[in-house]
Design a protein around this motif. Sequence first.
Motif, PDB file in Angstrom:
ATOM      1  N   LYS A 187     -14.077 -71.616 -15.683  1.00  0.00           N
ATOM      2  CA  LYS A 187     -15.368 -71.303 -16.282  1.00  0.00           C
ATOM      3  C   LYS A 187     -16.322 -70.750 -15.211  1.00  0.00           C
ATOM      4  CE  LYS A 187     -14.838 -72.799 -20.575  1.00  0.00           C
ATOM      5  NZ  LYS A 187     -14.932 -71.909 -21.735  1.00  0.00           N
ATOM      6  N   GLY A 188     -16.940 -69.625 -15.493  1.00  0.00           N
ATOM      7  CA  GLY A 188     -17.857 -69.019 -14.550  1.00  0.00           C
ATOM      8  C   GLY A 188     -17.181 -68.275 -13.421  1.00  0.00           C
ATOM      9  N   HIS A 189     -15.854 -68.273 -13.417  1.00  0.00           N
ATOM     10  CA  HIS A 189     -15.095 -67.577 -12.379  1.00  0.00           C
ATOM     11  C   HIS A 189     -14.753 -66.184 -12.882  1.00  0.00           C
ATOM     12  CE1 HIS A 189     -11.834 -67.018  -9.361  1.00  0.00           C
ATOM     13  NE2 HIS A 189     -12.533 -67.888  -8.676  1.00  0.00           N
ATOM     14  N   TYR A 222      -9.877 -71.596 -22.465  1.00  0.00           N
ATOM     15  CA  TYR A 222      -9.777 -73.050 -22.501  1.00  0.00           C
ATOM     16  C   TYR A 222      -9.414 -73.653 -21.142  1.00  0.00           C
ATOM     17  CZ  TYR A 222      -5.178 -71.123 -23.711  1.00  0.00           C
ATOM     18  OH  TYR A 222      -4.042 -70.355 -23.770  1.00  0.00           O
ATOM     19  N   PHE A 223      -9.539 -72.875 -20.059  1.00  0.00           N
ATOM     20  CA  PHE A 223      -9.297 -73.412 -18.726  1.00  0.00           C
ATOM     21  C   PHE A 223     -10.647 -73.713 -18.075  1.00  0.00           C
ATOM     22  CE2 PHE A 223      -5.587 -70.731 -19.629  1.00  0.00           C
ATOM     23  CZ  PHE A 223      -4.592 -71.686 -19.500  1.00  0.00           C
ATOM     24  N   LEU A 274      -5.770 -75.768 -15.359  1.00  0.00           N
ATOM     25  CA  LEU A 274      -5.544 -74.939 -14.185  1.00  0.00           C
ATOM     26  C   LEU A 274      -6.858 -74.504 -13.541  1.00  0.00           C
ATOM     27  CD1 LEU A 274      -2.592 -72.826 -15.607  1.00  0.00           C
ATOM     28  CD2 LEU A 274      -2.486 -74.850 -14.147  1.00  0.00           C
ATOM     29  N   THR A 275      -6.800 -74.306 -12.235  1.00  0.00           N
ATOM     30  CA  THR A 275      -7.996 -73.989 -11.450  1.00  0.00           C
ATOM     31  C   THR A 275      -7.763 -72.725 -10.621  1.00  0.00           C
ATOM     32  OG1 THR A 275      -7.230 -75.341  -9.591  1.00  0.00           O
ATOM     33  CG2 THR A 275      -8.581 -76.431 -11.270  1.00  0.00           C
ATOM     34  N   PRO A 276      -8.840 -72.141 -10.073  1.00  0.00           N
ATOM     35  CA  PRO A 276      -8.682 -71.012  -9.153  1.00  0.00           C
ATOM     36  C   PRO A 276      -7.826 -71.401  -7.958  1.00  0.00           C
ATOM     37  CG  PRO A 276     -10.943 -71.155  -9.910  1.00  0.00           C
ATOM     38  CD  PRO A 276     -10.254 -72.392 -10.404  1.00  0.00           C
ATOM     39  N   PRO A 277      -7.321 -70.420  -7.200  1.00  0.00           N
ATOM     40  CA  PRO A 277      -6.380 -70.715  -6.118  1.00  0.00           C
ATOM     41  C   PRO A 277      -6.904 -71.687  -5.079  1.00  0.00           C
ATOM     42  CG  PRO A 277      -7.179 -68.445  -6.000  1.00  0.00           C
ATOM     43  CD  PRO A 277      -7.598 -68.981  -7.314  1.00  0.00           C
TER      44      PRO A 277
END
Length: 453
Positions: free
Chosen positions: A402-404, A397-398, A29-32
Motif C-alpha cells: 500500500k502506498g508503494h 490486497y497486499f 507480501l512486502t516490498p523487497p
Amino acid sequence: MPPFRDEVVFVITTGSHTTRVQYGLAESLTPPQKTVATRVYKADNGDGKAPYSLEGPESAAIYPIVKGRIENMDALLYLIESLYRTTTNMSTDSPFAPILLTCNSEWQPSQIEEIITYLFRRVRVPAVTIIPESLAALYAYALQIACVVNIGEEKTEITPIVDFNIVESAQSVVEIGGKDINKALQSLLPTLQPYQIEELKRSPIYEVLSEESMSFFGELSAPATSSLEEEGIVDVAAIVANGNAREILAQREQKKSSKLVDLKNSEMPRNSFIDSKGQTVELGTERFQGTEDMIERLSHEIGNVIGKLDDIARRGDCWENIIIVGGPTVIKGFVDAVLLSLQEHFLITRGTTYSELPSGLNTPGYGTPPATPAVYGQTLGHGQVPTTIKLAKMADYFIGYKGHTWEDAPFLGSQIAAKQIFTPGIASIDGAYMSREDFAERGAREIWNLGLL
C-alpha cells in the motif's frame, strides 16, 4: 506437492541497474528486503580468493548486465551467490533455500543453463526455477493474458502473454527508456547536474500533465475570479476609512499565502525540490516536459506488438489489459499519458457500428489516414483495431505494498510465483521447479521442460 516452507524461499530479480532480493515470504507480501545496484568490483587481492567484491571504488566497478544482456557471466554469478549467502546466512555446505530468479528475453538459453549449473554445483541449492520478468508482472496482476510493457533505463521490453505463454513471435525489445527522459530534460535544463535530473524525475514536482490539468499555461483558461480582491486589486480608500489598515492588510496577506499553499503543483508557475546535496532547485514549466517523444514512440511500439498477434480476439484481450511497469511509472501522470496516447492513435472513435463498416475498409493505425492501410500489423479489416484500450488493474490486497509504487511490480509477481511454485497450498503449481535430483538425472536443460520459459 511443493515441499518448502514460505520462510526459506529466496527470490532475486536482476536488472541492468538494480537487483532486488527477498528471503522468506510473508503471508502478506512486502516490498523487497534488499535493493542493491547490479554491480560488483574487481578485487586484486592476490590471495586466491574470489576475484570480485561487493564493495570497492568506482574505477573497479563491473556491471554484469548491460541493456538487459548478460555481458559478464562470472560477475553476475558472484553477485547472485553473494546475495544468496549474505541474505540467508547460509554456509557453503548446508544451503536449504530454493531460488526463484527472473530473466528477460535478452538472456541466451546457454546462459540460463550456465546459471542453473552454477547454482546446483557451486552454491548447492536444493531447487531452482527461472521465470521471465514479464511473466512475473502478469502474476502481480492476477491475469493470464496481457501486454506487459517493462520500461528500463535503456530499453523497453514489450511482451504479449496469452494463457501464461509468451508470444515470442510478437515480443519486441526497443531502445526506449528512462535515459530518453533524462536526455530531454538535460537539453531543457542544461545547468542541472545529471544526478539532479535523475532526482527531479522522482521528485513530487515532476509530472506529466493532461490538457485538463494545464491550468496556468495550457489551452484551458483559469476560471474568472469573483472579486477585485481575489484579482489582487486593493481598495485603499475602504481600508483607510475602516481605521485599522495594518490589521486588514495583514489578514489579506495571510489569506493570499494560504491560497498559494493550497495550490496543486500543476497550478503553480514555479516550484522547487531539494536535491540529495541539500540544494534547492527551482523550476518553471520545464518540470512538466521531457516525456512527450518517449510516450509517442512507446505507444507506437505497443501498437506494433499487439498488431502482430494472429488471433484477433486475443488482440482485443491484450488491448484491455495493458500492464506498464518499470522506473518511469513513478512519474505522476506518466502511465495515464501512455494510455491516452494509445487511445488517440489506435482506438476506434467513430460513431458508426461494425455492421455499417464495409468488410474491406482499411482501419487507421498509428498516424494513418482512414484511406490507407493500417501501419501496425500491416493487415486490413475493421475487426483488427480495438474498441477498448485499458490499463490492467493491479491486485490491491497486499497491505505491505500500500502506498508503494508499481515500479517493481515484477518483484511482487516473483514472490507470488515463488509461493505457488515452492510452497504447499491451494494454488500450488506442481513440477515448476528443478530439484537437485532433477539436475543430476537430466542436467540443466530440464529447465525448458518446466513450461515457464
